[in-house]
Design a protein around this motif. Sequence first.
Motif, PDB file in Angstrom:
ATOM      1  N   GLN A  47     102.468   3.071  66.745  1.00 31.48           N
ATOM      2  CA  GLN A  47     102.892   2.313  65.577  1.00 31.48           C
ATOM      3  C   GLN A  47     101.728   1.604  64.888  1.00 31.48           C
ATOM      4  OE1 GLN A  47     106.420   2.232  64.677  1.00 31.48           O
ATOM      5  NE2 GLN A  47     106.122   3.980  66.030  1.00 31.48           N
ATOM      6  N   THR A  48     100.918   0.912  65.665  1.00 30.04           N
ATOM      7  CA  THR A  48      99.784   0.160  65.142  1.00 30.04           C
ATOM      8  C   THR A  48      98.830  -0.150  66.288  1.00 30.04           C
ATOM      9  OG1 THR A  48      99.160  -1.723  63.731  1.00 30.04           O
ATOM     10  CG2 THR A  48     100.801  -2.148  65.453  1.00 30.04           C
ATOM     11  N   ILE A  49      97.656  -0.633  65.950  1.00 29.12           N
ATOM     12  CA  ILE A  49      96.684  -1.059  66.960  1.00 29.12           C
ATOM     13  C   ILE A  49      96.113  -2.392  66.488  1.00 29.12           C
ATOM     14  CG2 ILE A  49      94.624  -0.491  68.290  1.00 29.12           C
ATOM     15  CD1 ILE A  49      95.001   2.431  67.358  1.00 29.12           C
ATOM     16  N   HIS A  50      96.139  -3.373  67.364  1.00 33.12           N
ATOM     17  CA  HIS A  50      95.590  -4.696  67.065  1.00 33.12           C
ATOM     18  C   HIS A  50      94.283  -4.897  67.814  1.00 33.12           C
ATOM     19  CE1 HIS A  50      99.314  -6.120  65.189  1.00 33.12           C
ATOM     20  NE2 HIS A  50      99.956  -5.510  66.167  1.00 33.12           N
ATOM     21  N   HIS A  51      93.357  -5.593  67.180  1.00 31.79           N
ATOM     22  CA  HIS A  51      92.146  -6.071  67.850  1.00 31.79           C
ATOM     23  C   HIS A  51      92.499  -7.461  68.375  1.00 31.79           C
ATOM     24  CE1 HIS A  51      87.645  -7.415  67.282  1.00 31.79           C
ATOM     25  NE2 HIS A  51      87.928  -7.198  68.563  1.00 31.79           N
ATOM     26  N   ASN A  55      79.526  -7.926  64.121  1.00 34.11           N
ATOM     27  CA  ASN A  55      79.869  -6.503  64.073  1.00 34.11           C
ATOM     28  C   ASN A  55      81.104  -6.154  64.893  1.00 34.11           C
ATOM     29  OD1 ASN A  55      77.686  -5.660  62.388  1.00 34.11           O
ATOM     30  ND2 ASN A  55      76.327  -5.904  64.147  1.00 34.11           N
ATOM     31  N   TRP A  56      81.580  -7.073  65.725  1.00 32.22           N
ATOM     32  CA  TRP A  56      82.721  -6.748  66.578  1.00 32.22           C
ATOM     33  C   TRP A  56      83.934  -6.238  65.797  1.00 32.22           C
ATOM     34  CZ3 TRP A  56      81.975 -11.655  70.010  1.00 32.22           C
ATOM     35  CH2 TRP A  56      81.056 -11.389  71.033  1.00 32.22           C
ATOM     36  N   PRO A  57      84.323  -6.845  64.676  1.00 34.98           N
ATOM     37  CA  PRO A  57      85.475  -6.294  63.951  1.00 34.98           C
ATOM     38  C   PRO A  57      85.269  -4.853  63.478  1.00 34.98           C
ATOM     39  CG  PRO A  57      85.053  -8.543  63.252  1.00 34.98           C
ATOM     40  CD  PRO A  57      83.879  -8.122  64.101  1.00 34.98           C
ATOM     41  N   ALA A  58      84.062  -4.531  63.023  1.00 38.75           N
ATOM     42  CA  ALA A  58      83.793  -3.165  62.572  1.00 38.75           C
ATOM     43  C   ALA A  58      83.823  -2.186  63.749  1.00 38.75           C
ATOM     44  CB  ALA A  58      82.440  -3.098  61.861  1.00 38.75           C
ATOM     45  N   VAL A 106      88.013 -12.956  67.352  1.00 38.11           N
ATOM     46  CA  VAL A 106      87.990 -14.293  66.763  1.00 38.11           C
ATOM     47  C   VAL A 106      86.579 -14.590  66.256  1.00 38.11           C
ATOM     48  CG1 VAL A 106      88.406 -16.746  67.178  1.00 38.11           C
ATOM     49  CG2 VAL A 106      89.809 -15.023  68.349  1.00 38.11           C
ATOM     50  N   PRO A 107      86.379 -14.617  64.946  1.00 37.83           N
ATOM     51  CA  PRO A 107      85.042 -14.897  64.418  1.00 37.83           C
ATOM     52  C   PRO A 107      84.483 -16.211  64.962  1.00 37.83           C
ATOM     53  CG  PRO A 107      86.484 -14.136  62.663  1.00 37.83           C
ATOM     54  CD  PRO A 107      87.357 -14.361  63.881  1.00 37.83           C
ATOM     55  N   GLY A 108      83.218 -16.156  65.378  1.00 35.89           N
ATOM     56  CA  GLY A 108      82.539 -17.352  65.850  1.00 35.89           C
ATOM     57  C   GLY A 108      82.763 -17.704  67.304  1.00 35.89           C
ATOM     58  N   LEU A 109      83.527 -16.914  68.034  1.00 29.87           N
ATOM     59  CA  LEU A 109      83.838 -17.241  69.420  1.00 29.87           C
ATOM     60  C   LEU A 109      82.934 -16.452  70.370  1.00 29.87           C
ATOM     61  CD1 LEU A 109      85.864 -18.916  71.143  1.00 29.87           C
ATOM     62  CD2 LEU A 109      87.307 -16.881  71.205  1.00 29.87           C
TER      63      LEU A 109
END
Length: 170
Positions: free
Chosen positions: A31-35, A10-13, A41-44
Motif C-alpha cells: 500500500q505504502t512505505i514510510h520512512h 541525505n537520509w531522506p533521499a 527526523v531532521p536534525g536528530l
Amino acid sequence: MTILVAPDPNWPAVAQALCDEWRALKLVGLQTIHHIGSTSVPGLPAKPVIDLMPIFDTQPHAAEAADAVTSLGYEWMGAFGLEGRHYARRDDPVTGARQVQAHCYPQDHKDIARHLAFRDALRDNGILRAVYTREKARCAALHPGDTHSYGDCKSDWIKKAEAKALEHYV
C-alpha cells in the motif's frame, strides 16, 4: 564503535531511493512505505541505519514479499520477536554494517500508529527532539558499541513518549 552519528541531510533521499527499490518489485498488496526511526527526523542524531515501514493490505501479502525482498539483498527474518510484523534487514556486503531495516506490517496492525505518531511528534516538537537526543547520547555513552543494550536503555523513555504522541497524533 560509535553508535550515533550526526544527522545526515541525505537520509531522506536515501530512504526515498530504498522505497523506490521496493516499489519497483511490484509487490502484491503493498500500500505504502514510510520512512521511520531517527533518520526520518531532521536534525536528530542516529544510528546510520534507515528504517522503512512497508504497509501491506493483508498479513499474507506481507509474508509473500519475502522472496522478492531477498532479491534486493535483504535477509528476511519473519516476525523476529514482534507478532504481526515481518522484518527484513540489509547489510553492506563489504563492511557488514547494517544499512536498512524494514518493518513490514499489514495495514490494520496497531504498531503502525505508534511508529508514525512518535516520528511525527519528534519532527514537530523541538523540545521533545532535544530531550530524546540527550537520552540517546546518555544510552550510547553507557553502552558504546552494544546496539542491543543501547536500545534497551532508551526503551522505557520511548514507550512513554510514544504513549503521549499517540494521544496527539491519532
